[in-house]
Write a protein that holds these residues in place. Structure first.
Motif, PDB file in Angstrom:
ATOM      1  N   SER A 109      -0.316 -15.401   2.635  1.00 40.47           N
ATOM      2  CA  SER A 109      -0.282 -13.978   2.339  1.00 40.47           C
ATOM      3  C   SER A 109       0.453 -13.712   1.022  1.00 40.47           C
ATOM      4  O   SER A 109      -0.020 -12.949   0.165  1.00 40.47           O
ATOM      5  CB  SER A 109       0.396 -13.230   3.484  1.00 40.47           C
ATOM      6  N   GLN A 111       0.946 -15.842  -1.403  1.00 36.49           N
ATOM      7  CA  GLN A 111       0.156 -16.439  -2.490  1.00 36.49           C
ATOM      8  C   GLN A 111      -0.970 -15.491  -2.922  1.00 36.49           C
ATOM      9  O   GLN A 111      -1.229 -15.327  -4.110  1.00 36.49           O
ATOM     10  CB  GLN A 111      -0.444 -17.780  -2.033  1.00 36.49           C
ATOM     11  N   ARG A 112      -1.603 -14.862  -1.936  1.00 34.26           N
ATOM     12  CA  ARG A 112      -2.673 -13.912  -2.264  1.00 34.26           C
ATOM     13  C   ARG A 112      -2.125 -12.713  -3.034  1.00 34.26           C
ATOM     14  O   ARG A 112      -2.710 -12.276  -4.017  1.00 34.26           O
ATOM     15  CB  ARG A 112      -3.370 -13.447  -0.986  1.00 34.26           C
ATOM     16  N   ASP A 116      -2.938 -11.422  -6.914  1.00 32.66           N
ATOM     17  CA  ASP A 116      -3.412 -10.065  -7.205  1.00 32.66           C
ATOM     18  C   ASP A 116      -2.484  -9.350  -8.177  1.00 32.66           C
ATOM     19  O   ASP A 116      -2.949  -8.671  -9.104  1.00 32.66           O
ATOM     20  CB  ASP A 116      -3.549  -9.251  -5.916  1.00 32.66           C
ATOM     21  N   GLU A 155      -4.049  -3.009  -3.585  1.00 32.84           N
ATOM     22  CA  GLU A 155      -3.080  -4.064  -3.303  1.00 32.84           C
ATOM     23  C   GLU A 155      -2.019  -3.560  -2.333  1.00 32.84           C
ATOM     24  O   GLU A 155      -1.604  -4.285  -1.421  1.00 32.84           O
ATOM     25  CB  GLU A 155      -2.411  -4.540  -4.591  1.00 32.84           C
ATOM     26  N   ALA A 166      -7.631 -12.900   3.811  1.00 37.56           N
ATOM     27  CA  ALA A 166      -8.647 -13.299   2.834  1.00 37.56           C
ATOM     28  C   ALA A 166      -9.653 -12.180   2.559  1.00 37.56           C
ATOM     29  O   ALA A 166     -10.070 -11.979   1.416  1.00 37.56           O
ATOM     30  CB  ALA A 166      -9.368 -14.560   3.309  1.00 37.56           C
ATOM     31  N   GLN A 169      -8.081  -9.642   0.280  1.00 40.79           N
ATOM     32  CA  GLN A 169      -7.993 -10.154  -1.082  1.00 40.79           C
ATOM     33  C   GLN A 169      -9.355 -10.100  -1.774  1.00 40.79           C
ATOM     34  O   GLN A 169      -9.446  -9.749  -2.948  1.00 40.79           O
ATOM     35  CB  GLN A 169      -7.450 -11.568  -1.116  1.00 40.79           C
ATOM     36  N   ARG A 170     -10.424 -10.445  -1.058  1.00 35.91           N
ATOM     37  CA  ARG A 170     -11.768 -10.380  -1.660  1.00 35.91           C
ATOM     38  C   ARG A 170     -12.092  -8.959  -2.109  1.00 35.91           C
ATOM     39  O   ARG A 170     -12.652  -8.751  -3.185  1.00 35.91           O
ATOM     40  CB  ARG A 170     -12.819 -10.869  -0.661  1.00 35.91           C
ATOM     41  N   GLN A 173     -10.115  -8.301  -5.219  1.00 36.08           N
ATOM     42  CA  GLN A 173     -10.669  -9.062  -6.338  1.00 36.08           C
ATOM     43  C   GLN A 173     -11.987  -8.489  -6.847  1.00 36.08           C
ATOM     44  O   GLN A 173     -12.243  -8.496  -8.052  1.00 36.08           O
ATOM     45  CB  GLN A 173     -10.847 -10.531  -5.951  1.00 36.08           C
TER      46      GLN A 173
END
Length: 193
Positions: A109, A111-112, A116, A155, A166, A169-170, A173
């Motif tokens: 989490s 790291q994501r 971002d 975010e 995930a 995050q997608r 992104q």
């Protein structure tokens, strides 16, 4: 007569460059604050939930910047208001980084969220470079700042529960990719100062 025209042109050039520098300065502070948030996540001084709250604050500042720059100018009153808002975010970053809460910088989490936030800082930096070089007009920068505010809000929503999965995050992104294309398009169109 020629001296008078030269003096007027020089004064206008100084006034314009002052406005551009003021605008670029507010964007540079966004870059710095995004980098501080990312550094806090990497060091474990910030957890995902704290970073999300800070991103929400950053999105408000970016939204207000976009509104202030919409007319192509940044008045002294607008500049002062933005500085106050950025000062508050800066204090909040400091406070969150120095409280007792810690995060795990190696968690998926975190790291994501780090990725971002770093992408957001990079895009802010690209906008600031475009303003400095003259490849972005103030109005273009305002539109791009509005997009950056949306990214920061996404975010913030993704990390509000303390985790960024995930799928979240997608979604972030995808929006960041769209904003990145807009930045490139605006920087390479025929418009300039």
């Amino acid at each position: 007569m020629k001296f008078a025209h030269t003096a007027i042109a020089a004064a206008l050039g100084l006034a314009f460059s002052g406005a551009v520098l003021a605008q670029a300065g507010t964007i540079q502070r966004d870059v710095n604050q995004q980098n501080r948030i990312e550094q806090g996540l990497k060091s474990g001084e910030l957890n995902t939930r704290e970073a999300a709250r800070l991103e929400r604050e950053e999105s408000r500042v970016e939204r207000d910047q976009a509104r202030a720059m919409q007319d192509g100018k940044l008045s002294p009153a607008e500049k002062a208001r933005l500085a106050r808002e950025q000062n508050k975010v800066s204090r909040d970053i400091y406070r969150e980084k120095h409280d007792a809460q810690k995060g795990d910088p190696n968690s998926a989490s975190s790291q994501r969220m780090q990725a971002d936030v770093q992408r957001n800082a990079n895009q802010q930096s690209r906008i600031e470079q475009g303003v400095q070089s003259g490849s972005l007009t103030t109005r273009e920068a305002a539109r791009l700042e509005r997009g950056q505010a949306r990214d920061s809000r996404l975010e913030a929503r993704a990390g509000a529960d303390g985790k960024v999965d995930a799928a979240e995050q997608r979604r972030v992104q995808r929006n960041e990719n769209r904003e990145s294309r807009k930045i490139r398009r605006e920087k390479h169109d025929a418009q300039s100062k």
